[in-house]
Design an enzyme around this catalytic site. Structure first.
Site, short mmCIF file in Angstrom:
data_model
loop_
_atom_site.label_atom_id
_atom_site.label_comp_id
_atom_site.label_asym_id
_atom_site.label_seq_id
_atom_site.Cartn_x
_atom_site.Cartn_y
_atom_site.Cartn_z
N THR A 1 1.16 -1.28 0.24
CA THR A 1 -0.41 -0.05 0.28
C THR A 1 1.02 1.38 -0.16
O THR A 1 1.63 1.12 0.56
CB THR A 1 -0.86 -0.39 1.39
N ASP A 2 0.25 2.43 -1.21
CA ASP A 2 0.63 3.48 -0.76
C ASP A 2 0.79 4.32 1.02
O ASP A 2 1.65 5.23 1.12
CB ASP A 2 0.55 5.11 -0.79
N GLU A 3 0.29 3.40 1.64
CA GLU A 3 0.14 3.68 3.31
C GLU A 3 1.89 4.03 3.68
O GLU A 3 2.09 4.75 4.84
CB GLU A 3 -0.62 3.55 4.14
N TYR B 1 -1.61 -0.81 11.10
CA TYR B 1 -2.02 -1.22 9.53
C TYR B 1 -0.64 -0.74 8.83
O TYR B 1 -0.35 -1.65 8.73
CB TYR B 1 -2.97 -0.74 8.98
N LYS C 1 2.17 -3.32 7.02
CA LYS C 1 2.90 -3.18 5.67
C LYS C 1 4.06 -2.65 5.48
O LYS C 1 4.38 -3.55 4.41
CB LYS C 1 1.15 -2.54 5.11
P1 NAD Z 1 -9.19 -7.52 2.40
O1 NAD Z 1 -9.60 -7.40 3.74
O2 NAD Z 1 -11.26 -7.25 1.61
O3 NAD Z 1 -9.59 -9.06 2.23
C1 NAD Z 1 -8.38 -9.53 3.03
C2 NAD Z 1 -8.23 -11.38 3.07
O4 NAD Z 1 -7.04 -11.99 3.10
C3 NAD Z 1 -9.39 -12.09 2.87
O5 NAD Z 1 -10.03 -12.81 2.34
C4 NAD Z 1 -9.24 -12.09 4.36
O6 NAD Z 1 -10.13 -13.38 4.55
C5 NAD Z 1 -7.94 -12.54 4.19
N1 NAD Z 1 -7.21 -13.04 5.17
C6 NAD Z 1 -6.77 -12.23 6.02
N2 NAD Z 1 -6.16 -13.10 6.85
C7 NAD Z 1 -5.23 -13.77 6.74
C8 NAD Z 1 -4.50 -14.60 6.67
N3 NAD Z 1 -3.55 -15.05 8.32
N4 NAD Z 1 -4.26 -15.99 6.43
C9 NAD Z 1 -5.24 -16.45 5.46
N5 NAD Z 1 -5.98 -14.99 4.77
C10 NAD Z 1 -6.20 -14.40 5.25
O7 NAD Z 1 -8.50 -6.81 1.96
P2 NAD Z 1 -8.66 -5.96 0.45
O8 NAD Z 1 -8.52 -4.70 0.74
O9 NAD Z 1 -8.56 -7.27 -0.49
O10 NAD Z 1 -6.73 -5.88 0.19
C11 NAD Z 1 -5.65 -7.01 -0.06
C12 NAD Z 1 -4.12 -6.32 -0.63
O11 NAD Z 1 -3.97 -5.06 -0.55
C13 NAD Z 1 -3.71 -6.39 1.39
O12 NAD Z 1 -2.22 -6.53 1.40
C14 NAD Z 1 -3.62 -4.31 1.03
O13 NAD Z 1 -2.41 -3.69 2.61
C15 NAD Z 1 -3.52 -4.37 -0.33
N6 NAD Z 1 -3.91 -2.72 -0.34
C16 NAD Z 1 -5.29 -3.25 -0.11
C17 NAD Z 1 -5.75 -1.49 -1.15
C18 NAD Z 1 -7.57 -1.26 -0.81
O14 NAD Z 1 -7.28 -0.15 -0.92
N7 NAD Z 1 -8.34 -2.14 -0.05
C19 NAD Z 1 -5.19 -0.53 -1.40
C20 NAD Z 1 -3.37 -0.36 -1.77
C21 NAD Z 1 -3.29 -1.94 -1.00
O1 TDX Z 2 -17.08 6.13 7.49
C1 TDX Z 2 -15.62 6.14 7.16
N1 TDX Z 2 -15.66 7.87 6.97
C2 TDX Z 2 -14.47 8.29 6.54
O2 TDX Z 2 -14.38 9.40 6.43
C3 TDX Z 2 -14.51 6.37 6.83
C4 TDX Z 2 -14.52 3.94 7.26
C5 TDX Z 2 -13.32 6.22 6.27
N2 TDX Z 2 -13.55 7.54 6.20
C6 TDX Z 2 -12.39 8.36 6.13
C7 TDX Z 2 -11.17 8.03 6.14
C8 TDX Z 2 -9.85 8.19 4.94
O3 TDX Z 2 -9.73 9.26 4.62
O4 TDX Z 2 -11.98 8.43 4.68
C9 TDX Z 2 -10.54 7.76 3.81
C10 TDX Z 2 -11.03 6.13 3.50
O5 TDX Z 2 -10.57 5.79 4.57
P1 TDX Z 2 -10.67 3.90 4.17
O6 TDX Z 2 -11.61 2.89 3.00
O7 TDX Z 2 -10.77 3.10 5.67
O8 TDX Z 2 -9.01 4.02 3.65
P2 TDX Z 2 -7.46 3.92 4.27
O9 TDX Z 2 -7.77 3.87 5.51
O10 TDX Z 2 -7.13 4.95 3.23
O11 TDX Z 2 -7.24 2.49 4.07
C11 TDX Z 2 -7.01 1.38 2.77
O12 TDX Z 2 -6.52 2.55 1.58
C12 TDX Z 2 -5.18 2.20 1.53
C13 TDX Z 2 -7.73 0.50 2.53
O13 TDX Z 2 -8.29 -0.11 3.66
C14 TDX Z 2 -6.06 0.27 3.10
O14 TDX Z 2 -5.88 -0.93 3.27
C15 TDX Z 2 -4.79 0.50 2.13
O15 TDX Z 2 -3.54 -0.28 1.97
#
Ligand code: NAD
Ligand code: TDX
Length: 344
Positions: A124-126, A151, A155
């Site tokens: 992630t960019d975080e 988190y 990462k």
């Molecule tokens: P998500 O929470 O929707 O899915 C995570 C999955 O991992 C789930 O199916 C969960 O059951 C599985 N999991 C969790 N712990 C586990 C374990 N110990 N063993 C096996 N499986 C396990 O997450 P997502 O949003 O799909 O994110 C996927 C990946 O992408 C993550 O690594 C996250 O850091 C990265 N990422 C997410 C975002 C975003 O915006 N959501 C952005 C950049 C990077």
């Molecule tokens: O109810 C809400 N109200 C609100 O203002 C929630 C759930 C979030 N927010 C804000 C927090 C953040 O500024 O919205 C923005 C996005 O929030 P999230 O969806 O929780 O994402 P963020 O914390 O930015 O992280 C996401 O992007 C990077 C993913 O959850 C991560 O897995 C990924 O690494």
């Protein structure tokens, strides 16, 4: 293009992983084994309808060395999505984040090292922390690591493990750091699906703080197209930033959701801010674009958002079981309206 016949996708029953599995089945001849623990964020129904001869789900924990060794030994490549992924949860209880994101990645690295298997790490960019709202700069591959939340710290730790295993043990790995994803099958705890499903339920969307924080939105299919290109054509040892120039502040996104859903644009509440809330993320994806020729297909955010809203309207049976428990979690964490109708 590298010939990959069998890909192990960790976390393939979650949001991005499941969309990646569909992308691989649609765009390659490879078959996929999903290794997923099915935590609260994983759902086997997300993989329903996929070819049983090309996609198999193994329920298991990436932190379990025996399970991981067994699955890694039979595949040509691992694409590692599995993680605890929600910042708010990491503030309430960091423990599963350390266990899955750090120890789980360690176990996978040890297994790919033993078996000489190609590894792609999804991050992630975080890990780069945040930028000021008025700072014109964006993250690049050489931005120093400065994670803010449990988190993002876990990462960041997992990224460092991947780099060390590549350099010290010759593991054939790449890393990608992507910005905020949106699209189908995203858990309703996350910002965009939470607000869409609130509006469907007649509840006002909830913005943290003043809603001024900026995220760099990318459609999940654009993220996954980039991951597949990096897996097949990326340089070993290289990190690629993935982003689609989609910066928007949270207020703009909520106003757009309300507008597309036929509600007044100001029908939201401001609620308690997230502790340590990162101000702004922004990605410079020049390396990915110039080296691998990747370009995003979803250039029109409003159109992508409208399609996502349609998906949540049509697929209520998929998200409904998670909704009440998710809202209870936010209430238990002390979230309360500060302004707007909900505060009166
Ligand atoms: P998500 O929470 O929707 O899915 C995570 C999955 O991992 C789930 O199916 C969960 O059951 C599985 N999991 C969790 N712990 C586990 C374990 N110990 N063993 C096996 N499986 C396990 O997450 P997502 O949003 O799909 O994110 C996927 C990946 O992408 C993550 O690594 C996250 O850091 C990265 N990422 C997410 C975002 C975003 O915006 N959501 C952005 C950049 C990077
Ligand atoms: O109810 C809400 N109200 C609100 O203002 C929630 C759930 C979030 N927010 C804000 C927090 C953040 O500024 O919205 C923005 C996005 O929030 P999230 O969806 O929780 O994402 P963020 O914390 O930015 O992280 C996401 O992007 C990077 C993913 O959850 C991560 O897995 C990924 O690494």
């Amino acid at each position: 293009m590298t010939d990959l016949r069998s890909i192990l996708v960790t976390g393939g029953a979650g949001f991005i992983g499941a969309n990646f599995v569909r992308h691989v089945l649609d765009h390659t001849d490879a078959s996929v084994v999903v290794l997923d623990k099915l935590t609260y964020a994983g759902d086997r129904r997300t993989l329903e309808g996929l070819s049983p001869t090309r996609c198999r789900l193994v329920v298991g924990d990436i932190a379990d060395a025996t399970t991981v060794d067994e699955q890694v030994s039979g595949c040509d490549a691992v694409v590692h999505f599995a993680a605890e992924s929600h910042n708010d949860n990491s503030l309430a209880d960091p423990s599963p984040f350390v266990q899955t994101n750090v120890i789980g990645t360690f176990q996978l690295l040890e297994a790919v090292r033993r078996h000489g298997v190609r590894f792609h790490h999804v991050s992630t960019d975080e890990v780069y922390g945040d930028l000021e709202l008025d700072d014109p700069s964006r993250f690049t591959e050489s931005t120093p690591y400065r994670p803010s939340s449990p988190y993002s710290a876990t990462k960041a730790g997992s990224d460092h493990l991947v780099r060390a295993w590549t350099r010290s043990f010759g593991v054939q790995a790449t890393i990608s750091n992507c910005s905020n994803n949106y699209g189908p099958y995203q858990h309703v705890e996350k910002f965009i699906p939470r607000q869409i499903t609130n509006v469907i339920d007649g509840v006002r969307p909830r913005l943290y703080g003043a809603g001024a924080n900026v995220r760099d939105w990318i459609h999940v299919d654009d993220h996954n197209a980039a991951v597949l290109q990096i897996l097949t054509r990326g340089r070993i040892g290289q990190t690629y930033l993935i982003g689609a120039d989609g910066e928007k502040n949270n207020r703009e996104v909520v106003e757009m959701i309300l507008d597309v859903m036929g509600q007044p644009r100001d029908a939201y509440d401001l609620v308690t801010d997230r502790a340590g809330h990162d101000l702004r993320y922004a990605i410079d994806a020049t390396t990915l674009r110039t080296e691998l020729g990747w370009t995003p297909r979803y250039q029109d955010f409003r159109a992508g958002l409208a399609a996502t809203i349609d998906w949540y309207r049509t697929n209520e049976a998929w998200w409904r079981p998670q909704k009440a428990a998710t809202e209870r979690k936010y209430a238990a964490a002390g979230e309360r309206p500060l302004s707007g109708e909900g505060a009166r």
